[in-house]
Design a protein around this motif. Structure first.
Motif, PDB file in Angstrom:
ATOM      1  N   GLY A 262       0.362  12.072  -1.707  1.00 46.75           N
ATOM      2  CA  GLY A 262      -0.267  11.980  -0.388  1.00 46.75           C
ATOM      3  C   GLY A 262      -0.313  10.555   0.140  1.00 46.75           C
ATOM      4  O   GLY A 262      -0.178  10.316   1.340  1.00 46.75           O
ATOM      5  N   ARG A 263      -0.522   9.585  -0.750  1.00 47.58           N
ATOM      6  CA  ARG A 263      -0.610   8.183  -0.309  1.00 47.58           C
ATOM      7  C   ARG A 263       0.758   7.689   0.195  1.00 47.58           C
ATOM      8  O   ARG A 263       0.822   6.998   1.202  1.00 47.58           O
ATOM      9  CB  ARG A 263      -1.119   7.309  -1.463  1.00 47.58           C
ATOM     10  CG  ARG A 263      -1.243   5.845  -1.141  1.00 47.58           C
ATOM     11  CD  ARG A 263      -2.241   5.576  -0.011  1.00 47.58           C
ATOM     12  NE  ARG A 263      -2.244   4.159   0.338  1.00 47.58           N
ATOM     13  CZ  ARG A 263      -2.324   3.684   1.580  1.00 47.58           C
ATOM     14  NH1 ARG A 263      -2.428   4.531   2.603  1.00 47.58           N
ATOM     15  NH2 ARG A 263      -2.319   2.400   1.813  1.00 47.58           N
ATOM     16  N   LEU A 264       1.834   8.082  -0.486  1.00 46.07           N
ATOM     17  CA  LEU A 264       3.175   7.684  -0.025  1.00 46.07           C
ATOM     18  C   LEU A 264       3.438   8.284   1.357  1.00 46.07           C
ATOM     19  O   LEU A 264       3.916   7.593   2.274  1.00 46.07           O
ATOM     20  CB  LEU A 264       4.253   8.129  -1.024  1.00 46.07           C
ATOM     21  CG  LEU A 264       5.705   7.879  -0.593  1.00 46.07           C
ATOM     22  CD1 LEU A 264       5.980   6.400  -0.350  1.00 46.07           C
ATOM     23  CD2 LEU A 264       6.691   8.436  -1.633  1.00 46.07           C
ATOM     24  N   ARG A 265       3.092   9.557   1.511  1.00 45.02           N
ATOM     25  CA  ARG A 265       3.330  10.203   2.815  1.00 45.02           C
ATOM     26  C   ARG A 265       2.525   9.519   3.918  1.00 45.02           C
ATOM     27  O   ARG A 265       3.011   9.310   5.028  1.00 45.02           O
ATOM     28  CB  ARG A 265       3.008  11.688   2.738  1.00 45.02           C
ATOM     29  CG  ARG A 265       4.030  12.476   1.917  1.00 45.02           C
ATOM     30  CD  ARG A 265       4.029  13.932   2.318  1.00 45.02           C
ATOM     31  NE  ARG A 265       2.705  14.512   2.170  1.00 45.02           N
ATOM     32  CZ  ARG A 265       2.263  15.098   1.066  1.00 45.02           C
ATOM     33  NH1 ARG A 265       3.060  15.215   0.023  1.00 45.02           N
ATOM     34  NH2 ARG A 265       1.050  15.601   1.009  1.00 45.02           N
ATOM     35  N   GLU A 266       1.265   9.151   3.576  1.00 46.14           N
ATOM     36  CA  GLU A 266       0.391   8.503   4.558  1.00 46.14           C
ATOM     37  C   GLU A 266       0.985   7.157   5.004  1.00 46.14           C
ATOM     38  O   GLU A 266       1.010   6.840   6.196  1.00 46.14           O
ATOM     39  CB  GLU A 266      -0.971   8.292   3.890  1.00 46.14           C
ATOM     40  CG  GLU A 266      -2.059   7.724   4.752  1.00 46.14           C
ATOM     41  CD  GLU A 266      -3.350   7.567   3.949  1.00 46.14           C
ATOM     42  OE1 GLU A 266      -4.401   7.951   4.470  1.00 46.14           O
ATOM     43  OE2 GLU A 266      -3.307   7.055   2.793  1.00 46.14           O
ATOM     44  N   MET A 267       1.477   6.370   4.036  1.00 39.74           N
ATOM     45  CA  MET A 267       2.027   5.060   4.386  1.00 39.74           C
ATOM     46  C   MET A 267       3.271   5.201   5.262  1.00 39.74           C
ATOM     47  O   MET A 267       3.453   4.455   6.239  1.00 39.74           O
ATOM     48  CB  MET A 267       2.355   4.260   3.109  1.00 39.74           C
ATOM     49  CG  MET A 267       1.105   3.742   2.428  1.00 39.74           C
ATOM     50  SD  MET A 267       1.393   3.148   0.743  1.00 39.74           S
ATOM     51  CE  MET A 267       2.002   1.529   1.034  1.00 39.74           C
ATOM     52  N   LEU A 268       4.122   6.169   4.938  1.00 36.61           N
ATOM     53  CA  LEU A 268       5.346   6.367   5.724  1.00 36.61           C
ATOM     54  C   LEU A 268       5.011   6.877   7.124  1.00 36.61           C
ATOM     55  O   LEU A 268       5.612   6.458   8.116  1.00 36.61           O
ATOM     56  CB  LEU A 268       6.279   7.350   5.011  1.00 36.61           C
ATOM     57  CG  LEU A 268       6.853   6.861   3.676  1.00 36.61           C
ATOM     58  CD1 LEU A 268       7.519   8.024   2.924  1.00 36.61           C
ATOM     59  CD2 LEU A 268       7.856   5.725   3.882  1.00 36.61           C
ATOM     60  N   GLU A 269       4.011   7.761   7.164  1.00 40.14           N
ATOM     61  CA  GLU A 269       3.595   8.329   8.449  1.00 40.14           C
ATOM     62  C   GLU A 269       3.044   7.237   9.371  1.00 40.14           C
ATOM     63  O   GLU A 269       3.368   7.185  10.559  1.00 40.14           O
ATOM     64  CB  GLU A 269       2.510   9.374   8.170  1.00 40.14           C
ATOM     65  CG  GLU A 269       2.420  10.428   9.202  1.00 40.14           C
ATOM     66  CD  GLU A 269       1.806  11.709   8.626  1.00 40.14           C
ATOM     67  OE1 GLU A 269       1.294  11.707   7.473  1.00 40.14           O
ATOM     68  OE2 GLU A 269       1.836  12.701   9.339  1.00 40.14           O
ATOM     69  N   THR A 270       2.221   6.367   8.802  1.00 41.68           N
ATOM     70  CA  THR A 270       1.640   5.270   9.583  1.00 41.68           C
ATOM     71  C   THR A 270       2.743   4.350  10.100  1.00 41.68           C
ATOM     72  O   THR A 270       2.769   3.974  11.286  1.00 41.68           O
ATOM     73  CB  THR A 270       0.661   4.451   8.706  1.00 41.68           C
ATOM     74  OG1 THR A 270      -0.287   5.349   8.149  1.00 41.68           O
ATOM     75  CG2 THR A 270      -0.045   3.370   9.498  1.00 41.68           C
ATOM     76  N   MET A 271       3.667   3.992   9.217  1.00 43.98           N
ATOM     77  CA  MET A 271       4.765   3.101   9.618  1.00 43.98           C
ATOM     78  C   MET A 271       5.569   3.736  10.768  1.00 43.98           C
ATOM     79  O   MET A 271       5.879   3.089  11.772  1.00 43.98           O
ATOM     80  CB  MET A 271       5.658   2.827   8.395  1.00 43.98           C
ATOM     81  CG  MET A 271       6.867   1.971   8.645  1.00 43.98           C
ATOM     82  SD  MET A 271       8.302   2.912   9.183  1.00 43.98           S
ATOM     83  CE  MET A 271       8.812   3.682   7.653  1.00 43.98           C
ATOM     84  N   CYS A 272       5.884   5.022  10.614  1.00 45.82           N
ATOM     85  CA  CYS A 272       6.659   5.701  11.665  1.00 45.82           C
ATOM     86  C   CYS A 272       5.885   5.755  12.973  1.00 45.82           C
ATOM     87  O   CYS A 272       6.448   5.492  14.048  1.00 45.82           O
ATOM     88  CB  CYS A 272       7.055   7.113  11.216  1.00 45.82           C
ATOM     89  SG  CYS A 272       8.375   7.111   9.999  1.00 45.82           S
ATOM     90  N   ALA A 273       4.592   6.093  12.885  1.00 41.30           N
ATOM     91  CA  ALA A 273       3.781   6.192  14.104  1.00 41.30           C
ATOM     92  C   ALA A 273       3.770   4.851  14.824  1.00 41.30           C
ATOM     93  O   ALA A 273       3.893   4.782  16.051  1.00 41.30           O
ATOM     94  CB  ALA A 273       2.357   6.638  13.759  1.00 41.30           C
TER      95      ALA A 273
END
Ligand code: ATP
Length: 334
Positions: A262-273
């Motif tokens: 979940g933490r990896l997904r969160e970091m990637l999601e934030t970067m993309c956003a």
């Protein structure tokens, strides 16, 4: 089109049926769980040998119960040709060849890492995404260019999952370590560990050693888990962002078992956003090794006429994703 896929690169013996009509994927898997330590190649092969017949039988029975005799109800047999452990690959390939031969069906040889990428592209509907493959034995960032998925950045030593699992073996935890690190990191304070990105490539082995040393020096395990996740995932996020910037793509998909974090997904999601890009992570059953992704890419390749004969179907333990001509998508030359 209906394709039966077989996966057997390492720990997961799996078979799946993909119906293009209805976009329906049914997966049957049997995982190897080491008693102690990490994945032992010989034990993994023994598990593969004993587990493959049952999962393949389940997939065949599913087809038979819904559509009648499998020879007439399946269009092709797809299998993972590599990369992976040679002895495991050979067992899964033998099953695929036997099935294709006995049912008189074409055989499709699928690159396992391209399948990790394509399942995200398929499920998201993205056109030409950058893909971060974060799996056990691999870690690389891929981008589509001129008929191939190019490796834009990759690990210079171990895969990300293997790096985490090596650390957890040192701590004395059972395999797989990734989910345990994720749970414990939630209660930890960040500790700094070496951050190693060189150009578009990254390295994990020094981080694993530093994390092990920190444990030996008495740093609380939660804190080391937190530091390990923040450091390695920030490296993967940085390179993914640079790949988006370099290629001009505005879509990122995630693939591989570490993508369940979940933490990896969160970091990637934030970067993309933050850069106005779209991010997609497939559901867990499609992230960890599974035959569903093999059947899905197998169907695309079959429809493109990308099949092989049994004679041509030797396995490829070091099969790289950029060796695969992308036959199944229209190339606009970009
Ligand atoms: P490859 O696809 O490169 O052949 P693989 O066969 O080892 O690799 P995957 O199923 O893609 O397999 O990934 C398995 C890895 O995923 C293991 O190293 C495991 O620790 C890791 N993993 C599983 N769940 C998590 C999680 N929640 N957080 C981090 N890592 C995880």
């Amino acid at each position: 089109t209906r394709v039966l896929g077989i996966e057997g690169t390492a720990w997961c013996a799996s078979a799946a049926v993909f119906d293009v009509t209805g976009d329906d994927v049914r997966i049957f898997s049997d995982a190897y769980q080491p008693d102690s330590g990490g994945i032992h190649p010989r034990e993994a092969a023994e598990h593969m040998r004993s587990a493959i017949p049952a999962v393949v039988a389940e997939a065949v029975e599913l087809v038979e119960s819904k559509h009648g005799a499998p020879g007439g109800a399946i269009d092709a047999i797809a299998f993972s040709r590599g990369p992976g452990l040679g002895p495991c690959l050979r067992i899964a390939a033998t099953a695929a060849r036997a099935l294709a031969g006995s049912l008189d069906l074409p055989l499709v040889g699928v690159n396992h890492m391209v399948a990790h990428l394509e399942i995200g592209r398929h499920r998201s509907g993205f056109d030409a995404p950058v893909c971060l493959n974060a799996s056990g034995a691999n870690a690389h960032v891929l981008g589509y260019h001129d008929g191939r998925y190019r490796v834009l950045g990759e690990t210079m030593d171990t895969g990300i999952g293997n790096a985490i699992d090596k650390f957890t073996r040192h701590v004395g935890w059972t395999h797989p370590g990734g989910p345990k690190v994720e749970r414990r990191a939630k209660d930890g304070e960040y500790v700094a560990l070496p951050y190693v990105v060189k150009g578009m490539d990254f390295s994990f082995s020094g981080i694993t050693s530093a994390a092990q040393d920190a444990i030996d020096d008495g740093t609380p395990v939660e804190d080391v888990c937190r530091g390990l996740q923040e450091t390695t995932f920030a490296m993967l996020t940085e390179v993914s962002e640079r790949a988006l910037s370099l290629t001009g793509a505005d879509e990122l998909v995630l693939g591989g078992g570490v993508g369940q974090n979940g933490r990896l997904r969160e970091m990637l999601e934030t970067m993309c956003a933050e850069r106005g890009a779209s991010f997609y992570a497939p559901e867990p059953r499609f992230l960890r090794d599974n035959a569903g992704m093999i059947a899905v890419l197998g169907a695309k390749m079959y429809e493109a006429g990308d099949t092989i004969t049994i004679d041509e179907s030797r396995v490829r333990p070091d099969f790289r994703p950029d060796e695969v001509p992308v036959t199944w998508r229209a190339d606009d030359g970009s």
